[in-house]
Design a protein around this motif. Structure first.
Motif, PDB file in Angstrom:
ATOM      1  N   LEU A  66     -72.752 -36.489  38.232  1.00  0.00           N
ATOM      2  CA  LEU A  66     -71.750 -35.509  37.766  1.00  0.00           C
ATOM      3  C   LEU A  66     -73.170 -34.968  36.598  1.00  0.00           C
ATOM      4  O   LEU A  66     -73.035 -33.504  36.361  1.00  0.00           O
ATOM      5  CB  LEU A  66     -71.008 -36.165  36.949  1.00  0.00           C
ATOM      6  N   ASP A  68     -76.296 -34.323  36.831  1.00  0.00           N
ATOM      7  CA  ASP A  68     -77.073 -33.594  37.646  1.00  0.00           C
ATOM      8  C   ASP A  68     -76.590 -32.154  37.995  1.00  0.00           C
ATOM      9  O   ASP A  68     -77.356 -31.324  37.891  1.00  0.00           O
ATOM     10  CB  ASP A  68     -77.738 -34.218  38.668  1.00  0.00           C
ATOM     11  N   LYS A  69     -75.256 -32.470  38.350  1.00  0.00           N
ATOM     12  CA  LYS A  69     -74.601 -30.944  38.571  1.00  0.00           C
ATOM     13  C   LYS A  69     -74.317 -30.068  37.335  1.00  0.00           C
ATOM     14  O   LYS A  69     -74.661 -28.897  37.134  1.00  0.00           O
ATOM     15  CB  LYS A  69     -73.163 -31.384  39.352  1.00  0.00           C
ATOM     16  N   GLU A  72     -77.699 -28.174  36.286  1.00  0.00           N
ATOM     17  CA  GLU A  72     -78.143 -26.760  37.026  1.00  0.00           C
ATOM     18  C   GLU A  72     -77.833 -25.798  36.203  1.00  0.00           C
ATOM     19  O   GLU A  72     -78.606 -24.789  36.121  1.00  0.00           O
ATOM     20  CB  GLU A  72     -77.410 -26.991  38.280  1.00  0.00           C
ATOM     21  N   ASP A  73     -76.706 -25.685  35.403  1.00  0.00           N
ATOM     22  CA  ASP A  73     -76.348 -24.567  34.853  1.00  0.00           C
ATOM     23  C   ASP A  73     -76.394 -24.457  33.114  1.00  0.00           C
ATOM     24  O   ASP A  73     -75.993 -23.811  32.366  1.00  0.00           O
ATOM     25  CB  ASP A  73     -74.842 -24.148  35.026  1.00  0.00           C
ATOM     26  N   ALA A  97     -70.742 -24.420  33.243  1.00  0.00           N
ATOM     27  CA  ALA A  97     -71.123 -25.526  34.096  1.00  0.00           C
ATOM     28  C   ALA A  97     -70.111 -26.647  34.359  1.00  0.00           C
ATOM     29  O   ALA A  97     -69.820 -27.092  35.428  1.00  0.00           O
ATOM     30  CB  ALA A  97     -72.313 -26.360  33.660  1.00  0.00           C
ATOM     31  N   LYS A 100     -67.453 -25.096  36.907  1.00  0.00           N
ATOM     32  CA  LYS A 100     -67.818 -25.138  38.070  1.00  0.00           C
ATOM     33  C   LYS A 100     -67.856 -26.520  38.632  1.00  0.00           C
ATOM     34  O   LYS A 100     -67.465 -26.628  39.993  1.00  0.00           O
ATOM     35  CB  LYS A 100     -69.382 -24.546  38.323  1.00  0.00           C
ATOM     36  N   VAL A 101     -68.140 -27.346  37.838  1.00  0.00           N
ATOM     37  CA  VAL A 101     -67.949 -29.025  38.196  1.00  0.00           C
ATOM     38  C   VAL A 101     -66.725 -29.349  38.715  1.00  0.00           C
ATOM     39  O   VAL A 101     -66.189 -29.857  39.496  1.00  0.00           O
ATOM     40  CB  VAL A 101     -68.939 -29.780  37.354  1.00  0.00           C
TER      41      VAL A 101
END
Length: 214
Positions: A66, A68-69, A72-73, A97, A100-101
Motif C-alpha cells: 500500500l 509503495d502505491k 508514486e503520487d 494518492a 487513487k489507491v
C-alpha cells in the motif's frame, strides 16, 4: 469501558492492513506533522506515516504494498499541500494518492482524516463535483489500460509478422528442396536407362567404373 475495549480489539483483528498510529487520531497526527515540517500536510503523508513503525519497518507486507502505491503520487500531493494547503487542515482531494489507491469515498468517512467527516468539507467542493472527480480518475485509469493493451497488440502483431515472414521463407525452401528431389530422381532414371542400353549393346564388354575413384 471494558466492552468498548473488547470491541476495538475485535475490530483490529479484522484489519487487512494494520497501522502504527495507536490511539492518536489522524487529525492530531496531521497537526503535529505540520508543526514539524512548517507547512500544511496532505492526507497521503499522514496515512503513510501510520504504516511505518518507530523502527522504520512497515507494519506488514500488505502495508508495504500500500505504501509503495501511495509513494508514486506522494511528491505531487506534498507540493499541493505546500502551495494550496490551509493551516491546521489536512489537504485532501478525490484524485490524490489516497483517492487513487482506495477509490471512491464512502459517506460519513474520509480516508486518512477519520469518521464523521463530511465529504464536501474535507474536499472543499460539492458532492456532485466529488463524484465527477472520481469518475475522471477512473477514466484516466481506463485510458491508461487501453493504451497498455494497444501497445501489447502492436508487439503481438510485430511477432506475428516476423513469424509469417519466417514461415514464408521456410515454405519457399521446402518447395525448392522438393524440386531438387524430383530432378535427382529424374537423373537417376536417366542413368538407369542409359546403363541398361549400354549393357544390352556391349554385354560383358561393358566396362565398370569405381564411383569412389577420383
Amino acid at each position: 469501558m471494558k466492552t468498548q475495549s473488547a470491541q476495538n480489539t475485535r475490530n483490529r483483528t479484522k484489519l487487512k492492513v494494520s497501522h502504527a498510529g495507536g490511539s492518536k487520531s489522524n487529525a492530531r497526527k496531521g497537526c503535529q506533522m505540520e508543526q514539524k515540517l512548517g507547512r500544511p500536510v496532505c492526507r497521503s503523508e499522514v496515512v503513510l506515516s501510520s504504516l511505518l513503525k518507530k523502527n522504520g519497518n512497515y507494519v506488514n507486507e500488505e502495508g508495504k504494498i500500500l505504501a509503495d502505491k501511495i509513494l508514486e503520487d506522494l511528491p505531487e500531493d506534498q507540493e499541493h499541500a505546500a502551495t494550496l494547503g490551509v493551516p491546521l487542515k489536512i489537504l485532501a482531494h478525490p484524485n490524490d494518492a489516497i483517492g487513487k489507491v482506495y477509490g471512491v469515498e464512502h459517506s460519513g468517512r474520509v480516508c486518512g482524516i477519520g469518521g464523521n467527516v463530511c465529504l464536501s468539507t474535507a474536499f472543499g467542493m460539492p458532492r456532485h463535483l466529488i463524484s465527477h472527480a472520481n469518475v475522471g480518475s477512473s477514466n484516466n485509469m481506463s485510458h491508461q489500460r487501453v493504451e497498455d493493451l494497444e501497445k501489447h497488440v502492436e508487439i503481438l502483431e510485430e511477432k506475428l509478422t516476423g513469424y509469417e515472414e519466417t514461415k514464408e521463407k521456410f515454405d519457399e525452401t521446402k518447395e525448392k528442396l522438393e524440386e531438387t528431389k524430383k530432378r535427382l530422381a529424374q537423373n537417376e532414371n536417366h542413368l538407369a536407362t542409359l546403363h541398361r542400353f549400354l549393357q544390352a549393346k556391349f554385354g560383358s564388354e561393358l566396362p565398370t567404373f569405381n564411383i569412389d575413384s577420383s
